[in-house]
Scaffold this motif. Structure first.
Motif, PDB file in Angstrom:
ATOM      1  N   VAL A  64       7.454   8.447 -10.409  1.00 56.95           N
ATOM      2  CA  VAL A  64       8.431   7.399 -10.746  1.00 56.95           C
ATOM      3  C   VAL A  64       8.418   6.214  -9.712  1.00 56.95           C
ATOM      4  N   ALA A  65       8.266   6.584  -8.582  1.00 53.47           N
ATOM      5  CA  ALA A  65       8.417   5.764  -7.314  1.00 53.47           C
ATOM      6  C   ALA A  65       7.058   5.010  -7.372  1.00 53.47           C
ATOM      7  N   THR A  66       5.854   5.738  -7.179  1.00 55.07           N
ATOM      8  CA  THR A  66       4.734   4.978  -7.118  1.00 55.07           C
ATOM      9  C   THR A  66       4.376   4.141  -8.479  1.00 55.07           C
ATOM     10  N   GLY A  67       4.854   4.827  -9.758  1.00 55.49           N
ATOM     11  CA  GLY A  67       4.667   3.856 -10.762  1.00 55.49           C
ATOM     12  C   GLY A  67       5.415   2.525 -10.771  1.00 55.49           C
ATOM     13  N   THR A  68       6.769   2.699 -10.329  1.00 58.89           N
ATOM     14  CA  THR A  68       7.616   1.463 -10.034  1.00 58.89           C
ATOM     15  C   THR A  68       7.081   0.387  -9.002  1.00 58.89           C
ATOM     16  N   TRP A  69       6.120   1.101  -7.966  1.00 60.35           N
ATOM     17  CA  TRP A  69       5.523   0.266  -7.013  1.00 60.35           C
ATOM     18  C   TRP A  69       4.326  -0.295  -7.642  1.00 60.35           C
ATOM     19  N   ALA A  70       3.671   0.330  -8.344  1.00 56.25           N
ATOM     20  CA  ALA A  70       2.455  -0.239  -9.057  1.00 56.25           C
ATOM     21  C   ALA A  70       2.880  -1.314  -9.876  1.00 56.25           C
ATOM     22  N   LEU A  71       3.810  -1.364 -10.840  1.00 52.99           N
ATOM     23  CA  LEU A  71       4.328  -2.381 -11.516  1.00 52.99           C
ATOM     24  C   LEU A  71       4.751  -3.495 -10.918  1.00 52.99           C
ATOM     25  N   ALA A  72       5.382  -3.477  -9.716  1.00 46.29           N
ATOM     26  CA  ALA A  72       5.722  -4.407  -8.780  1.00 46.29           C
ATOM     27  C   ALA A  72       4.328  -5.108  -8.406  1.00 46.29           C
ATOM     28  N   ASP A  73       3.442  -4.516  -8.005  1.00 46.23           N
ATOM     29  CA  ASP A  73       2.282  -4.860  -7.407  1.00 46.23           C
ATOM     30  C   ASP A  73       1.746  -5.469  -8.553  1.00 46.23           C
ATOM     31  N   ALA A  74       1.780  -5.406 -10.008  1.00 42.96           N
ATOM     32  CA  ALA A  74       1.217  -6.152 -10.903  1.00 42.96           C
ATOM     33  C   ALA A  74       1.521  -7.590 -10.713  1.00 42.96           C
ATOM     34  N   LEU A  75       2.787  -8.022 -10.299  1.00 41.36           N
ATOM     35  CA  LEU A  75       3.425  -9.367  -9.895  1.00 41.36           C
ATOM     36  C   LEU A  75       2.718  -9.923  -8.666  1.00 41.36           C
ATOM     37  N   LEU A  76       2.453  -8.844  -7.839  1.00 38.82           N
ATOM     38  CA  LEU A  76       2.312  -9.325  -6.231  1.00 38.82           C
ATOM     39  C   LEU A  76       0.612  -9.562  -5.936  1.00 38.82           C
ATOM     40  N   ILE A  77      -0.476  -9.099  -6.816  1.00 39.01           N
ATOM     41  CA  ILE A  77      -1.764  -9.189  -6.810  1.00 39.01           C
ATOM     42  C   ILE A  77      -2.206 -10.406  -6.424  1.00 39.01           C
ATOM     43  N   PRO A  78      -1.709 -11.517  -7.138  1.00 42.04           N
ATOM     44  CA  PRO A  78      -2.419 -12.719  -6.759  1.00 42.04           C
ATOM     45  C   PRO A  78      -1.987 -13.225  -5.440  1.00 42.04           C
ATOM     46  N   SER A  79      -0.668 -13.214  -5.013  1.00 40.93           N
ATOM     47  CA  SER A  79      -0.499 -13.551  -3.577  1.00 40.93           C
ATOM     48  C   SER A  79      -1.002 -12.627  -2.713  1.00 40.93           C
ATOM     49  N   MET A  80      -1.249 -11.434  -2.637  1.00 40.50           N
ATOM     50  CA  MET A  80      -1.810 -10.511  -1.786  1.00 40.50           C
ATOM     51  C   MET A  80      -3.179 -10.934  -1.640  1.00 40.50           C
ATOM     52  N   THR A  81      -4.003 -11.115  -2.855  1.00 41.40           N
ATOM     53  CA  THR A  81      -5.258 -11.607  -2.700  1.00 41.40           C
ATOM     54  C   THR A  81      -5.314 -13.005  -1.940  1.00 41.40           C
ATOM     55  N   ARG A  82      -4.574 -13.856  -2.113  1.00 42.13           N
ATOM     56  CA  ARG A  82      -4.475 -15.125  -1.632  1.00 42.13           C
ATOM     57  C   ARG A  82      -4.442 -14.940   0.002  1.00 42.13           C
ATOM     58  N   GLU A  83      -3.519 -14.117   0.449  1.00 42.69           N
ATOM     59  CA  GLU A  83      -3.208 -13.618   1.869  1.00 42.69           C
ATOM     60  C   GLU A  83      -4.419 -12.948   2.532  1.00 42.69           C
ATOM     61  N   THR A  84      -5.203 -12.114   1.654  1.00 40.35           N
ATOM     62  CA  THR A  84      -6.404 -11.427   2.125  1.00 40.35           C
ATOM     63  C   THR A  84      -7.434 -12.504   2.351  1.00 40.35           C
ATOM     64  N   ASN A  85      -7.588 -13.386   1.382  1.00 39.88           N
ATOM     65  CA  ASN A  85      -8.998 -14.176   1.581  1.00 39.88           C
ATOM     66  C   ASN A  85      -8.389 -15.228   2.524  1.00 39.88           C
ATOM     67  N   ALA A  86      -7.403 -15.374   2.777  1.00 43.42           N
ATOM     68  CA  ALA A  86      -6.990 -16.694   3.818  1.00 43.42           C
ATOM     69  C   ALA A  86      -7.009 -16.138   4.986  1.00 43.42           C
ATOM     70  N   ALA A  87      -7.017 -14.848   5.249  1.00 41.87           N
ATOM     71  CA  ALA A  87      -7.129 -13.931   6.659  1.00 41.87           C
ATOM     72  C   ALA A  87      -8.604 -13.936   6.884  1.00 41.87           C
ATOM     73  N   ALA A  88      -9.427 -14.150   6.092  1.00 39.36           N
ATOM     74  CA  ALA A  88     -10.756 -14.149   6.221  1.00 39.36           C
ATOM     75  C   ALA A  88     -11.520 -15.328   6.521  1.00 39.36           C
ATOM     76  N   LEU A  89     -10.604 -16.423   6.545  1.00 41.49           N
ATOM     77  CA  LEU A  89     -11.227 -17.967   6.710  1.00 41.49           C
ATOM     78  C   LEU A  89     -11.563 -18.156   8.135  1.00 41.49           C
ATOM     79  N   PRO A  90     -10.549 -17.431   9.217  1.00 41.39           N
ATOM     80  CA  PRO A  90     -10.783 -18.124  10.309  1.00 41.39           C
ATOM     81  C   PRO A  90     -12.024 -17.315  11.026  1.00 41.39           C
ATOM     82  N   ALA A  91     -12.776 -16.375  10.269  1.00 42.39           N
ATOM     83  CA  ALA A  91     -14.071 -15.974  10.502  1.00 42.39           C
ATOM     84  C   ALA A  91     -15.092 -16.968  10.413  1.00 42.39           C
ATOM     85  N   LEU A  92     -14.818 -18.189   9.848  1.00 43.98           N
ATOM     86  CA  LEU A  92     -15.861 -19.188   9.566  1.00 43.98           C
ATOM     87  C   LEU A  92     -15.893 -19.887  11.058  1.00 43.98           C
ATOM     88  N   ALA A  93     -15.121 -20.005  11.703  1.00 48.36           N
ATOM     89  CA  ALA A  93     -15.020 -20.871  12.832  1.00 48.36           C
ATOM     90  C   ALA A  93     -15.881 -20.507  13.844  1.00 48.36           C
TER      91      ALA A  93
END
Length: 93
Positions: A64-93
């Motif tokens: 139940v705990a991990t299922g609820t966590w996974a359901l919450a992540d369904a809403l959070l995936i777009p923002s987590m992806t943006r954060e991960t991709n933004a963190a990779a940008l400084p490697a360009l400099a």
């Protein structure tokens, strides 16, 4: 130009994160893919520990705990992806 290709190879996909969530959400593979290794490992540990405990009720609580966590992540995936991709940008400099 090489740094742009490097960023393209490190860039994470929202679609793939959702596929991983749908297939292995309780194991946290979508979190591992998005660079959140500690919380992904935590989800996997809770799920794996819950399997032998399923009949005692504690296992059900873990699922139940991990299922609820996974359901919450369904809403959070777009923002987590943006954060991960933004963190990779400084490697360009």
């Amino acid at each position: 130009m090489d740094s742009v290709m490097l960023y393209g190879s490190r860039r994470k996909s929202v679609g793939l994160a959702y596929v991983l969530l749908a297939a292995f959400g309780l194991f946290g593979l979508h979190r591992l893919y998005l660079g959140r290794s500690l919380s992904g490992a935590g989800m996997a540990a809770i799920t794996l520990l819950s399997i032998p405990l399923i009949w005692s009720g504690l296992g059900l609580l873990g699922f139940v705990a991990t299922g609820t966590w996974a359901l919450a992540d369904a809403l959070l995936i777009p923002s987590m992806t943006r954060e991960t991709n933004a963190a990779a940008l400084p490697a360009l400099a």
